[in-house]
Design a protein around this motif. Structure first.
Motif, mmCIF file in Angstrom:
data_model
loop_
_atom_site.group_PDB
_atom_site.id
_atom_site.type_symbol
_atom_site.label_atom_id
_atom_site.label_comp_id
_atom_site.label_asym_id
_atom_site.label_seq_id
_atom_site.Cartn_x
_atom_site.Cartn_y
_atom_site.Cartn_z
ATOM 1 N N GLU A 111 0.825 -1.205 0.000
ATOM 2 C CA GLU A 111 0.000 0.000 0.000
ATOM 3 C C GLU A 111 0.863 1.259 0.000
ATOM 4 O OE1 GLU A 111 -3.934 -0.740 2.443
ATOM 5 O OE2 GLU A 111 -2.204 -1.687 3.414
ATOM 6 N N ARG A 112 2.004 1.196 0.693
ATOM 7 C CA ARG A 112 2.918 2.342 0.708
ATOM 8 C C ARG A 112 3.528 2.559 -0.682
ATOM 9 N NH1 ARG A 112 2.313 5.995 4.284
ATOM 10 N NH2 ARG A 112 4.500 6.532 4.289
ATOM 11 N N ILE A 113 3.898 1.464 -1.346
ATOM 12 C CA ILE A 113 4.438 1.575 -2.705
ATOM 13 C C ILE A 113 3.392 2.226 -3.606
ATOM 14 C CG2 ILE A 113 5.187 0.275 -4.748
ATOM 15 C CD1 ILE A 113 6.335 -1.844 -2.729
ATOM 16 N N HIS A 114 2.164 1.737 -3.534
ATOM 17 C CA HIS A 114 1.075 2.300 -4.341
ATOM 18 C C HIS A 114 0.884 3.784 -4.028
ATOM 19 C CE1 HIS A 114 -2.728 2.528 -6.500
ATOM 20 N NE2 HIS A 114 -3.203 3.180 -5.446
ATOM 21 N N PHE A 115 0.872 4.126 -2.747
ATOM 22 C CA PHE A 115 0.682 5.521 -2.329
ATOM 23 C C PHE A 115 1.736 6.425 -2.954
ATOM 24 C CE2 PHE A 115 1.925 8.949 0.571
ATOM 25 C CZ PHE A 115 0.734 9.653 0.662
ATOM 26 N N PHE A 116 3.007 6.069 -2.796
ATOM 27 C CA PHE A 116 4.080 6.923 -3.317
ATOM 28 C C PHE A 116 4.129 6.904 -4.841
ATOM 29 C CE2 PHE A 116 5.874 6.275 1.027
ATOM 30 C CZ PHE A 116 5.835 7.611 1.403
ATOM 31 N N ARG A 117 3.857 5.751 -5.451
ATOM 32 C CA ARG A 117 3.875 5.670 -6.916
ATOM 33 C C ARG A 117 2.828 6.596 -7.508
ATOM 34 N NH1 ARG A 117 0.774 3.352 -10.441
ATOM 35 N NH2 ARG A 117 -0.264 1.929 -9.000
ATOM 36 N N THR A 118 1.602 6.542 -6.998
ATOM 37 C CA THR A 118 0.541 7.392 -7.535
ATOM 38 C C THR A 118 0.792 8.858 -7.187
ATOM 39 O OG1 THR A 118 -0.885 6.925 -5.626
ATOM 40 C CG2 THR A 118 -1.190 5.570 -7.593
ATOM 41 N N MET A 119 1.369 9.116 -6.022
ATOM 42 C CA MET A 119 1.701 10.490 -5.657
ATOM 43 C C MET A 119 2.714 11.073 -6.647
ATOM 44 S SD MET A 119 3.085 11.934 -2.005
ATOM 45 C CE MET A 119 4.835 11.706 -2.234
ATOM 46 N N ARG A 120 3.612 10.237 -7.134
ATOM 47 C CA ARG A 120 4.629 10.681 -8.087
ATOM 48 C C ARG A 120 4.122 10.647 -9.536
ATOM 49 N NH1 ARG A 120 7.093 12.761 -4.194
ATOM 50 N NH2 ARG A 120 8.656 11.601 -3.051
ATOM 51 N N GLY A 121 2.894 10.152 -9.739
ATOM 52 C CA GLY A 121 2.325 10.116 -11.081
ATOM 53 C C GLY A 121 2.929 9.037 -11.963
ATOM 54 N N MET A 122 3.425 7.986 -11.371
ATOM 55 C CA MET A 122 4.058 6.896 -12.126
ATOM 56 C C MET A 122 3.075 5.766 -12.358
ATOM 57 S SD MET A 122 7.634 6.454 -10.086
ATOM 58 C CE MET A 122 8.773 7.801 -9.841
ATOM 59 N N THR A 123 3.221 5.095 -13.489
ATOM 60 C CA THR A 123 2.463 3.873 -13.734
ATOM 61 C C THR A 123 3.251 2.703 -13.138
ATOM 62 O OG1 THR A 123 3.550 3.411 -15.832
ATOM 63 C CG2 THR A 123 1.541 4.784 -15.906
ATOM 64 N N GLN A 124 2.578 1.576 -12.981
ATOM 65 C CA GLN A 124 3.272 0.383 -12.504
ATOM 66 C C GLN A 124 4.370 -0.020 -13.488
ATOM 67 O OE1 GLN A 124 -0.058 -2.300 -11.930
ATOM 68 N NE2 GLN A 124 -0.051 -1.924 -9.723
ATOM 69 N N LYS A 125 4.071 0.060 -14.769
ATOM 70 C CA LYS A 125 5.054 -0.307 -15.786
ATOM 71 C C LYS A 125 6.282 0.605 -15.714
ATOM 72 C CE LYS A 125 3.993 -2.010 -19.897
ATOM 73 N NZ LYS A 125 4.624 -3.306 -19.779
ATOM 74 N N TYR A 126 6.057 1.909 -15.586
ATOM 75 C CA TYR A 126 7.172 2.852 -15.520
ATOM 76 C C TYR A 126 8.065 2.550 -14.309
ATOM 77 C CZ TYR A 126 9.845 7.129 -14.982
ATOM 78 O OH TYR A 126 10.876 8.018 -14.835
ATOM 79 N N LEU A 127 7.442 2.374 -13.145
ATOM 80 C CA LEU A 127 8.223 2.107 -11.940
ATOM 81 C C LEU A 127 8.954 0.775 -12.045
ATOM 82 C CD1 LEU A 127 9.187 2.851 -9.127
ATOM 83 C CD2 LEU A 127 7.001 2.002 -8.214
ATOM 84 N N GLY A 128 8.280 -0.233 -12.550
ATOM 85 C CA GLY A 128 8.924 -1.533 -12.716
ATOM 86 C C GLY A 128 10.119 -1.478 -13.648
ATOM 87 N N MET A 129 9.973 -0.753 -14.732
ATOM 88 C CA MET A 129 11.090 -0.618 -15.679
ATOM 89 C C MET A 129 12.226 0.208 -15.065
ATOM 90 S SD MET A 129 8.991 -0.236 -19.264
ATOM 91 C CE MET A 129 10.441 0.289 -20.151
#
Length: 152
Positions: free
Chosen positions: A5-23
């Motif tokens: 949930e923390r990963i999701h929170f910060f990822r969406t706060m930064r405007g990143m997609t799952q694919k972008y962060l994973g890459m």
């Protein structure tokens, strides 16, 4: 809140997609979003090296990703009870409001926590006074203690 949930929170706060962060973590494009989805939904837990890399890409402290599970009021209460035992946290009532405070004389741990909370209070006061932006305040919180200049 669990690490996913923390990963999701910060990822969406930064405007990143799952694919972008994973890459950005070095996962192959074909499976980057799947891997991140597994972390976020809790079916996989990132190892320490991946957690460190996630923190770097998300521009937060690894400690900001690894927080106690406080998803329920009961879990939160037990976290507060632990803080009472370890750091001298006390609950008090003042003018019909409940407050939490640190009894500074409950030992070295309580004194250190008091200093850290005072540093947080100082940064929060700067935000309230308009001396820093919400973005700067959040960056301080999520990169704590790295960006703390209070000397703690």
């Amino acid at each position: 809140m669990a690490i996913g949930e923390r990963i999701h929170f910060f990822r969406t706060m930064r405007g990143m997609t799952q694919k972008y962060l994973g890459m950005a973590l070095g996962f192959p494009e074909k499976s980057a979003d799947v891997r991140l989805a597994q972390y976020e939904n809790g079916s996989r837990t990132p190892k320490a090296d991946v957690t460190a890399a996630l923190a770097q890409v998300l521009d937060v402290s690894p400690k900001a990703l690894d927080v106690p599970d406080i998803d329920s009021y009961v879990g939160l209460m037990h976290t507060l009870f632990t803080l009472e035992d370890r750091y001298g946290l006390e609950v008090c009532e003042c003018e019909d409001e409940v407050h939490l405070r640190v009894h500074i004389h409950k030992g070295r741990d309580a004194a250190e926590l008091h200093k850290m909370l005072a540093a947080w209070g100082a940064v929060a006061a700067k935000l309230k006074a308009g001396k820093i932006t919400r973005e700067e305040y959040d960056r301080w919180r999520y990169r704590y203690p790295e960006l703390d200049t209070s000397g703690q």
